[in-house]
Design a protein around this motif. Sequence first.
Motif, PDB file in Angstrom:
ATOM      1  N   GLN A 609      15.460  20.293  47.624  1.00 53.46           N
ATOM      2  CA  GLN A 609      16.313  20.678  46.502  1.00 53.46           C
ATOM      3  C   GLN A 609      15.612  20.394  45.163  1.00 53.46           C
ATOM      4  O   GLN A 609      15.633  21.220  44.260  1.00 53.46           O
ATOM      5  CB  GLN A 609      17.664  19.943  46.595  1.00 53.46           C
ATOM      6  CG  GLN A 609      18.631  20.267  45.482  1.00 53.46           C
ATOM      7  CD  GLN A 609      18.980  21.760  45.418  1.00 53.46           C
ATOM      8  OE1 GLN A 609      18.781  22.519  46.377  1.00 53.46           O
ATOM      9  NE2 GLN A 609      19.498  22.193  44.267  1.00 53.46           N
ATOM     10  N   GLU A 610      14.989  19.221  45.070  1.00 56.72           N
ATOM     11  CA  GLU A 610      14.267  18.894  43.831  1.00 56.72           C
ATOM     12  C   GLU A 610      13.185  19.938  43.540  1.00 56.72           C
ATOM     13  O   GLU A 610      12.979  20.342  42.408  1.00 56.72           O
ATOM     14  CB  GLU A 610      13.559  17.538  43.969  1.00 56.72           C
ATOM     15  CG  GLU A 610      14.412  16.335  43.624  1.00 56.72           C
ATOM     16  CD  GLU A 610      13.690  15.046  44.035  1.00 56.72           C
ATOM     17  OE1 GLU A 610      14.349  14.199  44.647  1.00 56.72           O
ATOM     18  OE2 GLU A 610      12.477  14.916  43.766  1.00 56.72           O
ATOM     19  N   GLY A 611      12.517  20.352  44.609  1.00 50.95           N
ATOM     20  CA  GLY A 611      11.465  21.362  44.435  1.00 50.95           C
ATOM     21  C   GLY A 611      12.026  22.613  43.779  1.00 50.95           C
ATOM     22  O   GLY A 611      11.463  23.142  42.814  1.00 50.95           O
ATOM     23  N   GLU A 616      13.048  25.837  38.685  1.00 49.16           N
ATOM     24  CA  GLU A 616      13.993  26.299  37.648  1.00 49.16           C
ATOM     25  C   GLU A 616      13.560  25.756  36.281  1.00 49.16           C
ATOM     26  O   GLU A 616      13.522  26.486  35.288  1.00 49.16           O
ATOM     27  CB  GLU A 616      15.418  25.837  37.970  1.00 49.16           C
ATOM     28  CG  GLU A 616      16.177  26.872  38.749  1.00 49.16           C
ATOM     29  CD  GLU A 616      17.366  26.301  39.530  1.00 49.16           C
ATOM     30  OE1 GLU A 616      17.732  25.117  39.339  1.00 49.16           O
ATOM     31  OE2 GLU A 616      17.918  27.067  40.350  1.00 49.16           O
ATOM     32  N   ASP A 617      13.219  24.467  36.247  1.00 52.12           N
ATOM     33  CA  ASP A 617      12.764  23.879  34.972  1.00 52.12           C
ATOM     34  C   ASP A 617      11.514  24.575  34.461  1.00 52.12           C
ATOM     35  O   ASP A 617      11.342  24.774  33.261  1.00 52.12           O
ATOM     36  CB  ASP A 617      12.438  22.381  35.156  1.00 52.12           C
ATOM     37  CG  ASP A 617      13.683  21.573  35.484  1.00 52.12           C
ATOM     38  OD1 ASP A 617      14.805  22.094  35.300  1.00 52.12           O
ATOM     39  OD2 ASP A 617      13.527  20.413  35.948  1.00 52.12           O
ATOM     40  N   MET A 618      10.620  24.919  35.391  1.00 51.04           N
ATOM     41  CA  MET A 618       9.387  25.594  34.965  1.00 51.04           C
ATOM     42  C   MET A 618       9.702  26.922  34.285  1.00 51.04           C
ATOM     43  O   MET A 618       9.109  27.268  33.263  1.00 51.04           O
ATOM     44  CB  MET A 618       8.463  25.841  36.175  1.00 51.04           C
ATOM     45  CG  MET A 618       7.791  24.591  36.701  1.00 51.04           C
ATOM     46  SD  MET A 618       7.063  24.812  38.367  1.00 51.04           S
ATOM     47  CE  MET A 618       5.592  25.738  37.985  1.00 51.04           C
ATOM     48  N   LEU A 640       6.263  36.201  37.695  1.00 55.30           N
ATOM     49  CA  LEU A 640       5.759  35.414  38.826  1.00 55.30           C
ATOM     50  C   LEU A 640       6.602  34.159  39.042  1.00 55.30           C
ATOM     51  O   LEU A 640       6.881  33.768  40.182  1.00 55.30           O
ATOM     52  CB  LEU A 640       4.288  35.045  38.603  1.00 55.30           C
ATOM     53  CG  LEU A 640       3.306  36.218  38.729  1.00 55.30           C
ATOM     54  CD1 LEU A 640       1.912  35.820  38.241  1.00 55.30           C
ATOM     55  CD2 LEU A 640       3.235  36.720  40.176  1.00 55.30           C
ATOM     56  N   LEU A 641       7.038  33.548  37.955  1.00 53.65           N
ATOM     57  CA  LEU A 641       7.873  32.346  38.108  1.00 53.65           C
ATOM     58  C   LEU A 641       9.209  32.680  38.758  1.00 53.65           C
ATOM     59  O   LEU A 641       9.753  31.883  39.528  1.00 53.65           O
ATOM     60  CB  LEU A 641       8.091  31.668  36.753  1.00 53.65           C
ATOM     61  CG  LEU A 641       6.923  30.802  36.267  1.00 53.65           C
ATOM     62  CD1 LEU A 641       7.125  30.411  34.796  1.00 53.65           C
ATOM     63  CD2 LEU A 641       6.746  29.550  37.115  1.00 53.65           C
TER      64      LEU A 641
END
Length: 692
Positions: A609-611, A616-618, A640-641
């Motif tokens: 989940q953190e991944g 999302e933060d990126m 790409l993100l």
Amino acid sequence: YDLWLQYNKITDAQLQKNYLNKIQGIKILGNSPTLNVSAEEMQTAWKSFFGKELPEKNSGENILVLGKMDQLPQQLQKNLKSDFENINSEGYIIKEVKFEGNNTILITGKSHIGVLYGSFRLLREMQLHNKLSNLDIYDSSKIQKRVLNHWDNLDRTVERGYAGFSIWDWHLLPDLIKPEYTNYARANASIGINGTVLTNVNANSLVLTEEYIKKVKALAEVFRPYGIQVYLTARFSSPIENGGLETADPLNEEVRQWWKDKADQIYAEIPDFGGFLVKANSEGQPGPNNYGRSHVDGANMLAEAVAPHGGIIMWRAFVYSEHDPEDRAKQAYSEFVPFDGEFADNVLLQVKNGAIDFQPREPFHPLFGAMPNTPLMMEFQITQEYLGFATHLVFLPKLFEETLEEDTYVNGENSTVAKVIDGTLSNKKLTGMAGVANIGNERNWTGHPFGQANWYGFGRLAWDPYMDSGDIAEEWLKMTFTNNEEFVEPMKEMMLESRETVVKYMTPLGLHHIMRTGHHYGPGPWVSNLSRPEWNPVYYHKADSAGVGFDRTSSGSNALEQYADPIAEKYSSPETTPEKYLLWFHHLPWDYEMKNGKTLWYNMASKYQEGVEEVEDMTETWNNMEQYVDEERFEKVSMLLQIQLKEAKWWRDACLLYFQQFSNMEMPEFIPEPAHTLEYYKNLKTPYAPGI
Ligand SMILES: CO[C@H]1[C@H](O)[C@@H](O)[C@H](O)O[C@@H]1C(=O)O
């Protein structure tokens, strides 16, 4: 498409003044192709920085002087004696000195290549907007052979290449010399890469024929002024395929003679040819074992052929062996350690960073430190075979740094992998680092614009394996995009975290090799039908109702015995094993209580989940960068993100649904309802992300 050699216009008036006052002209001492390209690079940069040329001047105040040591006036050579003692044959000095009575910035070294590296260094200082005052810089590479490995085939397909086709136009060489070849050489020289293996380790003996040697020669000529040596992969059965011999037995006299003649033929055309890289007796490649001979017999035969010409052999340790069928991680060590000290002086044993295969995270390969009498060359993979191809943004220098900093403990504390590689741990004379290239004919070279940072970072670490990955990220960002701190700071942080993020959403807590097999893209922990057991993900995670993970302690494969005692002891118990390697070394029950008091199952789920949340933060960080980046690169990275985010969710959902069958435990409340069933993920036909 200028990679990190953008030489963005210097707009700050003060800075511009500082630069233009300090350097008002250029003077080149002597003449050589390498000096010419150094001077050309200065001009390219000047036009781009300041919109004008850097005038050539014979004398005067504040000129930049380029020349190697023995071209300097006697007195200056004497004054700089101790500076020269600080550098090796490829090193450089950038120093403010009096030259013919005038204040001068001198770039010098013991060779023209040193001067070229110094020139790139000065330009980097300027790209980083560092003031040119009281310059007194010297630097030398810590590793001798800094080499890219291209897994490029002669038909221009690239094994594990995700940036288009090979940049080598074999069919048009030697007649067509593309400007890309020069740009490739410039980019490599700017980071100190001094060798390139043009062809795939799964080798084709055609490249050793006369026709191809001419093509290789043409490339070598483009690269030579940039200090880049060319190497080829040698298919072990070439004497049969190209030479009409009946055997390739390394102890057969005719075979040995064939290789000597081949080396002579190559060196007659390419006097500075680097040597051969060999994958033998691995994944179907022929090798000395086919004739009942050892890896030493094979490597030393080739070493003898190239030795008179100063060539080297890079012999790969990536082999499968009949020893230790229960654990592939043990095989290379078992195969090679008994040969320590038996390889010829011009052989480097090329070892992947980990014992399995370029995973998002692996403990360091136990061979590092275990062969004190054999020079070991590091092999990193720059192309992202197991890390989302050219689709996921992952800053690999962080991974490389982690391996280099690992302590092998073979000579007590602080026996790091970096010290094995740079030779300081056991005083090696031959040292090297290889990186499997991520370069193709895509307009931006690497597919993902941030893939360029991995090429850049590999070069920087091959030059200095003690470099900090944060410094590398910062340099690359400034040189590639902008020096604006509001861009550099958040982006640097994002790059540095990106590696841990991919580990979390792909293979947290020491899981490994659970990608779909064959292409290695996307999750496939269920795969179990491949002919070799060690190609199947189930072989690696060993999930069952009792738990998950590979027991490599003495109750399991005992791969731990291949490490020095302090590591073997520490990792023998799950309590003292770093959590990042937990399931690499241990098979643990699903309800095993971890340091935070929660179960293993819970922790696994929260890593996945953190991944996802970190991707999302990126995307958010990147969205805030729009004003600092040109539209084309901005859009491409944004898209790409978004794909990366979709795929992080795919990884999370597919892996957790799969492992839940064994854990039989509730999905923690923070895991959203998966978009699809496990069956759906298993039956996906495309290797790319499903609609989520
Ligand atoms: C070139 O072959 C590669 C192969 O594509 C790759 O999947 C494997 O991991 O490693 C091999 C190797 O390193 O030799």
